[in-house]
Design a protein around this motif. Structure first.
Motif, short mmCIF file in Angstrom:
data_model
loop_
_atom_site.label_atom_id
_atom_site.label_comp_id
_atom_site.label_asym_id
_atom_site.label_seq_id
_atom_site.Cartn_x
_atom_site.Cartn_y
_atom_site.Cartn_z
N SER A 69 0.83 -1.20 0.00
CA SER A 69 0.00 0.00 0.00
C SER A 69 0.86 1.25 0.00
N ALA A 70 2.18 1.04 -0.11
CA ALA A 70 3.12 2.16 -0.08
C ALA A 70 3.22 2.80 -1.46
N SER A 71 4.16 3.72 -1.60
CA SER A 71 4.34 4.45 -2.84
C SER A 71 4.91 3.55 -3.93
N SER A 72 4.87 4.03 -5.16
CA SER A 72 5.39 3.26 -6.28
C SER A 72 6.90 3.03 -6.12
N LEU A 73 7.60 3.98 -5.48
CA LEU A 73 9.03 3.82 -5.26
C LEU A 73 9.29 2.65 -4.32
N GLN A 74 8.51 2.59 -3.24
CA GLN A 74 8.67 1.48 -2.30
C GLN A 74 8.30 0.15 -2.95
N PHE A 75 7.29 0.19 -3.82
CA PHE A 75 6.88 -1.02 -4.54
C PHE A 75 8.03 -1.52 -5.41
N HIS A 76 8.67 -0.58 -6.11
CA HIS A 76 9.80 -0.93 -6.96
C HIS A 76 10.92 -1.53 -6.12
N ASP A 77 11.17 -0.91 -4.95
CA ASP A 77 12.20 -1.42 -4.06
C ASP A 77 11.90 -2.84 -3.61
N THR A 78 10.62 -3.14 -3.38
CA THR A 78 10.22 -4.48 -2.97
C THR A 78 10.59 -5.50 -4.03
N GLN A 79 10.33 -5.19 -5.28
CA GLN A 79 10.69 -6.08 -6.37
C GLN A 79 12.19 -6.29 -6.44
N GLU A 80 12.93 -5.22 -6.25
CA GLU A 80 14.38 -5.31 -6.32
C GLU A 80 14.93 -6.17 -5.17
N VAL A 81 14.33 -6.02 -4.00
CA VAL A 81 14.76 -6.83 -2.85
C VAL A 81 14.56 -8.31 -3.14
N ILE A 82 13.40 -8.65 -3.68
CA ILE A 82 13.10 -10.04 -4.00
C ILE A 82 14.10 -10.58 -5.01
N HIS A 83 14.40 -9.78 -6.03
CA HIS A 83 15.38 -10.22 -7.04
C HIS A 83 16.76 -10.37 -6.42
N ASP A 84 17.16 -9.43 -5.58
CA ASP A 84 18.48 -9.49 -4.95
C ASP A 84 18.63 -10.72 -4.06
N VAL A 85 17.57 -11.02 -3.31
CA VAL A 85 17.61 -12.21 -2.44
C VAL A 85 17.71 -13.47 -3.28
N GLN A 86 16.92 -13.52 -4.34
CA GLN A 86 16.93 -14.68 -5.23
C GLN A 86 18.31 -14.85 -5.87
N GLN A 87 18.91 -13.75 -6.26
CA GLN A 87 20.25 -13.77 -6.85
C GLN A 87 21.26 -14.34 -5.87
N ALA A 88 21.20 -13.90 -4.62
CA ALA A 88 22.13 -14.40 -3.60
C ALA A 88 21.94 -15.89 -3.37
N ILE A 89 20.71 -16.35 -3.38
CA ILE A 89 20.42 -17.77 -3.17
C ILE A 89 20.98 -18.60 -4.31
N ILE A 90 20.83 -18.13 -5.55
CA ILE A 90 21.35 -18.85 -6.71
C ILE A 90 22.87 -18.99 -6.62
N VAL A 91 23.54 -17.93 -6.22
CA VAL A 91 25.00 -17.97 -6.07
C VAL A 91 25.39 -18.96 -4.98
N GLN A 92 24.67 -18.93 -3.86
CA GLN A 92 24.97 -19.85 -2.75
C GLN A 92 24.79 -21.31 -3.17
N LEU A 93 23.73 -21.58 -3.93
CA LEU A 93 23.48 -22.95 -4.37
C LEU A 93 24.61 -23.44 -5.28
N ALA A 94 25.06 -22.56 -6.18
CA ALA A 94 26.14 -22.93 -7.09
C ALA A 94 27.46 -23.12 -6.36
N GLN A 95 27.67 -22.33 -5.30
CA GLN A 95 28.91 -22.44 -4.54
C GLN A 95 28.97 -23.73 -3.73
N LYS A 96 27.82 -24.30 -3.42
CA LYS A 96 27.78 -25.52 -2.62
C LYS A 96 28.23 -26.75 -3.40
#
Length: 200
Positions: A69-96
């Protein structure tokens, strides 16, 4: 021998099935929706909410906008956070260790992280894909099948371009591009396995 494999795929081309079989043949892990679940857990979002939204920017946009329910900027940030977390997880899986990772820009994510991987793109003609999609959707409605194929492919294209700056499906971004409709799943699996085992 390099056995970290990423598989990008057109909807209905059998990428999930082929990737899972490659992992079984090589005796390594296969990651698909596990990544989404881990991303949901780490980002605080309900796993059920984003279970199938890992590469669907347009639909994810509308869902996240509903819960933000926040601003469009915060909404955009939410998407970026999800992508960043997913990116970190992919790297961790490959490193294992050796694994097969399906979609989600894994090829480019690992390239940027300096992790070597065999990158594969699976495609097929509309007829072969339509047969597969018909089984997945449980319908023979040609219009519905075509719309779903176009929607999924457009979403994956948009997602890939947005987060990599490259063109999804461009042969220059992959080591192997395979036509599963012509080659068949068995041969696709065989070619990927041999490439992984013999790649210098």
């Amino acid at each position: 021998m390099n056995q970290i494999i990423t598989i990008s795929r057109e909807f209905g081309a059998g990428g999930h099935t082929i990737g899972k079989r490659v992992a079984q043949e090589l005796g390594i892990e296969f990651f698909d929706r596990d990544i989404v679940r881990e991303t949901a857990k780490a980002s605080g979002f309900d796993p059920e909410l984003i279970e199938d939204e890992g590469e669907d920017v347009s639909r994810a946009d509308s869902i996240l906008k509903t819960i933000c329910s926040a601003s469009s900027l915060q909404f955009h940030d939410t998407q970026e956070v999800i992508h960043d977390v997913q990116q970190a997880i992919i790297v961790q899986l490959a490193q294992k260790g050796p694994c097969v990772i399906l979609g989600r820009c894994a090829d480019e994510i690992l390239r940027e992280a300096g992790i070597d991987s065999l990158n594969v793109f699976i495609h097929a003609d509309d007829i072969h894909r339509a047969v597969r999609v018909s089984e997945l959707l449980g319908t023979n409605n040609a219009t519905e099948i075509q719309k779903m194929m176009a929607k999924k492919d457009n979403s994956r294209h948009t997602y890939y371009t947005r987060y990599t700056g490259k063109k999804w499906g461009d042969c220059h971004n992959y080591h192997l591009t395979l036509d599963s409709g012509i080659l068949g799943y068995d041969l696709c699996v065989q070619l990927i396995v041999e490439a992984a085992q013999n790649r210098k």
